[in-house]
Design a protein around this motif. Sequence first.
Motif, PDB file in Angstrom:
ATOM      1  N   VAL A  28      31.308  44.471  40.072  1.00  0.00           N
ATOM      2  CA  VAL A  28      30.880  44.323  38.681  1.00  0.00           C
ATOM      3  C   VAL A  28      29.670  45.216  38.416  1.00  0.00           C
ATOM      4  N   ARG A  29      28.695  45.165  39.306  1.00  0.00           N
ATOM      5  CA  ARG A  29      27.479  45.968  39.104  1.00  0.00           C
ATOM      6  C   ARG A  29      27.776  47.461  39.043  1.00  0.00           C
ATOM      7  N   ALA A  30      28.712  47.901  39.853  1.00  0.00           N
ATOM      8  CA  ALA A  30      29.005  49.335  39.906  1.00  0.00           C
ATOM      9  C   ALA A  30      29.913  49.784  38.766  1.00  0.00           C
ATOM     10  N   GLY A  31      30.315  48.846  37.925  1.00  0.00           N
ATOM     11  CA  GLY A  31      31.130  49.234  36.772  1.00  0.00           C
ATOM     12  C   GLY A  31      32.588  49.487  37.111  1.00  0.00           C
ATOM     13  N   LEU A  32      33.077  48.848  38.177  1.00  0.00           N
ATOM     14  CA  LEU A  32      34.473  49.067  38.575  1.00  0.00           C
ATOM     15  C   LEU A  32      35.421  48.098  37.887  1.00  0.00           C
ATOM     16  N   VAL A  33      34.965  46.868  37.706  1.00  0.00           N
ATOM     17  CA  VAL A  33      35.831  45.829  37.132  1.00  0.00           C
ATOM     18  C   VAL A  33      35.031  44.964  36.171  1.00  0.00           C
ATOM     19  N   ARG A  34      35.752  44.303  35.267  1.00  0.00           N
ATOM     20  CA  ARG A  34      35.150  43.320  34.364  1.00  0.00           C
ATOM     21  C   ARG A  34      36.113  42.148  34.233  1.00  0.00           C
ATOM     22  N   GLN A  35      35.535  40.972  34.092  1.00  0.00           N
ATOM     23  CA  GLN A  35      36.358  39.770  34.022  1.00  0.00           C
ATOM     24  C   GLN A  35      36.735  39.428  32.584  1.00  0.00           C
ATOM     25  N   MET A  36      37.961  38.933  32.400  1.00  0.00           N
ATOM     26  CA  MET A  36      38.388  38.476  31.077  1.00  0.00           C
ATOM     27  C   MET A  36      38.488  36.966  31.015  1.00  0.00           C
ATOM     28  N   GLY A  37      38.810  36.359  32.128  1.00  0.00           N
ATOM     29  CA  GLY A  37      38.929  34.912  32.194  1.00  0.00           C
ATOM     30  C   GLY A  37      39.048  34.551  33.656  1.00  0.00           C
ATOM     31  N   THR A  38      39.209  33.261  33.964  1.00  0.00           N
ATOM     32  CA  THR A  38      39.330  32.852  35.356  1.00  0.00           C
ATOM     33  C   THR A  38      40.514  33.556  36.016  1.00  0.00           C
ATOM     34  N   GLY A  39      40.218  34.307  37.044  1.00  0.00           N
ATOM     35  CA  GLY A  39      41.296  34.973  37.766  1.00  0.00           C
ATOM     36  C   GLY A  39      41.979  36.076  36.994  1.00  0.00           C
ATOM     37  N   MET A  40      41.326  36.577  35.960  1.00  0.00           N
ATOM     38  CA  MET A  40      41.913  37.665  35.169  1.00  0.00           C
ATOM     39  C   MET A  40      40.903  38.799  35.072  1.00  0.00           C
ATOM     40  N   TRP A  41      41.266  39.939  35.607  1.00  0.00           N
ATOM     41  CA  TRP A  41      40.323  41.050  35.714  1.00  0.00           C
ATOM     42  C   TRP A  41      40.872  42.353  35.167  1.00  0.00           C
ATOM     43  N   THR A  42      39.969  43.089  34.548  1.00  0.00           N
ATOM     44  CA  THR A  42      40.278  44.433  34.075  1.00  0.00           C
ATOM     45  C   THR A  42      39.682  45.437  35.058  1.00  0.00           C
ATOM     46  N   TRP A  43      40.460  46.443  35.346  1.00  0.00           N
ATOM     47  CA  TRP A  43      39.946  47.541  36.176  1.00  0.00           C
ATOM     48  C   TRP A  43      39.476  48.656  35.249  1.00  0.00           C
ATOM     49  N   LEU A  44      38.211  48.985  35.336  1.00  0.00           N
ATOM     50  CA  LEU A  44      37.649  50.079  34.546  1.00  0.00           C
ATOM     51  C   LEU A  44      37.967  51.406  35.253  1.00  0.00           C
ATOM     52  N   PRO A  45      37.730  52.527  34.568  1.00  0.00           N
ATOM     53  CA  PRO A  45      38.195  53.813  35.107  1.00  0.00           C
ATOM     54  C   PRO A  45      37.855  54.077  36.582  1.00  0.00           C
ATOM     55  N   ALA A  46      36.610  53.907  36.961  1.00  0.00           N
ATOM     56  CA  ALA A  46      36.253  54.228  38.355  1.00  0.00           C
ATOM     57  C   ALA A  46      36.920  53.258  39.325  1.00  0.00           C
ATOM     58  N   GLY A  47      36.985  51.994  38.938  1.00  0.00           N
ATOM     59  CA  GLY A  47      37.633  51.000  39.788  1.00  0.00           C
ATOM     60  C   GLY A  47      39.112  51.283  39.942  1.00  0.00           C
ATOM     61  N   TRP A  48      39.708  51.675  38.839  1.00  0.00           N
ATOM     62  CA  TRP A  48      41.147  51.948  38.882  1.00  0.00           C
ATOM     63  C   TRP A  48      41.452  53.164  39.742  1.00  0.00           C
TER      64      TRP A  48
END
Length: 428
Positions: A28-48
């Motif tokens: 999260v700190r490195a900007g790779l992923v962000r959470q949408m809900g419990t157990g639901m995650w978005t992968w941001l560009p660098a994470g993806w």
Amino acid sequence: MARLSNYLLPTEKEAPADAEAVSHKLMVRAGLVRQMGTGMWTWLPAGWRVHQRAVAIIREEMDAIGAQEMLMPVLQPAEPWRKTGRLEIEELFKLHDRKGSELVLAMTHEEAVTYHIAQTVRSYRDLPLIVYHVQVKERDEPRPRAGVLRTREFVMKDSYSFDRDQDGLQQSYELHVGAYDRIMQRTGLRFYRVESDVGMMGGLGAHEYMAPCAAGEDQIAIAPGYAANLEVALRNADVRQAGDGYELAGQQLTIEPAIEIGNIFKLGTRYSEPLGARYLDENGSDLPVWMGSYGIGPARIVAAAVEQFADERGISWPAALAPFAVHLVGIGRAGTPERDAAEGLYATLSEGGVEVLYDDRDAGPGEKFADAELLGAPLRLTVGPRSLESGEIEVQVRRGLADAPPLALGGEPQQLLRAVDELWQSLP
RNA sequence: CGGGGAGUGGCGCAGUCUGGUAGCGCACCCGGCUGGGGGCCGGGCGGUCGCAGGUUCAAAUCCUGUCUCCCCGACCA
């Protein structure tokens, strides 16, 4: 390649308050992923990018054993699941369409693939066969946790083997052992292949690929020449209690927490029977197809890599998984000679095919260095006023934060690219 | 499913006990300085306090209900 000034990389100084696992905090700190809900995650560009690196390795090794990639739907009719008895599983998401038809969101794809094989495979001449896809899985987990480690929706590479008999299955299984061993080695992770419990999948044998780390949910027992799921180890008649711990043949058993990255199962005819996947052999006998199923979670590879190699400054990617090979820090204001030099280096690297993230933001050096170390690209190159004086590009190797010999600034592009590549080849 | 904790600007938090219509740090925007380790000064934008209902002259604060999120355990094709 990419300029940080217009790249979606929302880094944070502080971890989410409720995060516990290292990979959760750092991703999260490195900007790779962000959470949408419990157990639901978005992968941001660098994470993806990291996720896709893992997928690319998996795909290459699957293709190398002759597996054929395809794609099956996540949304499926309930009927095949009823036939296999898995409609009752609580983790299975069930829903209805507007007409009231029963549907499920697939938690894995045995039903789908077996349904198709039942329709398309008629003869022993059609076997053996290995197919796979990289697709989303949906599971109504009782307790998602630890960021991306245990989620309700995640991408999995799942492959399925189809053979005419148990010997054939054994061969397909061994092909997968080879592929999985190579996949894990290539990721750069520390891992073990352990004997696992066949669990409610039943079947004839199974292994798990486990990556040791603090956030691991499972326990594995390790001794020289031996590695097993803890429960399996404790059922082994040769394992005995010794003081506080256990030993096997006089060797101390080490118990470590680990993340399950992948698993391989010999299914037998568990699915082919209820779904009617059968073939005719040379003698005209109608026989069930023997199946195996093999899963691997790219997100867990990513999280395990974060867990295993992070230090107090942030993530330190194995070279094979890094979102960028080079993190180029340009120090100084835009328009200054030092920044012109950084721009030039960025152009050279980009044109030379190096995956480089260029920090061209109007920000101080401290912030840029901190972000670079948080994101964890294996190599950090720095160009600033000092570079102009010395004629050198500073090089830091992320793993261990060690300075490497500097590169020449403003030399022949081919020479620079060769030097960067040499450096790259030496990385873990 | 059992136990514990928490929802106040993008992030981290204070305020709630002792009701009086919202505050701090970071981030963000503008200006200036600085320019090799998250720098400094000044000026700004942004929230109605998870949601619903209730009590009250007045609710972030009290009451009821509900939703959501986190941690531990059980569970984990």
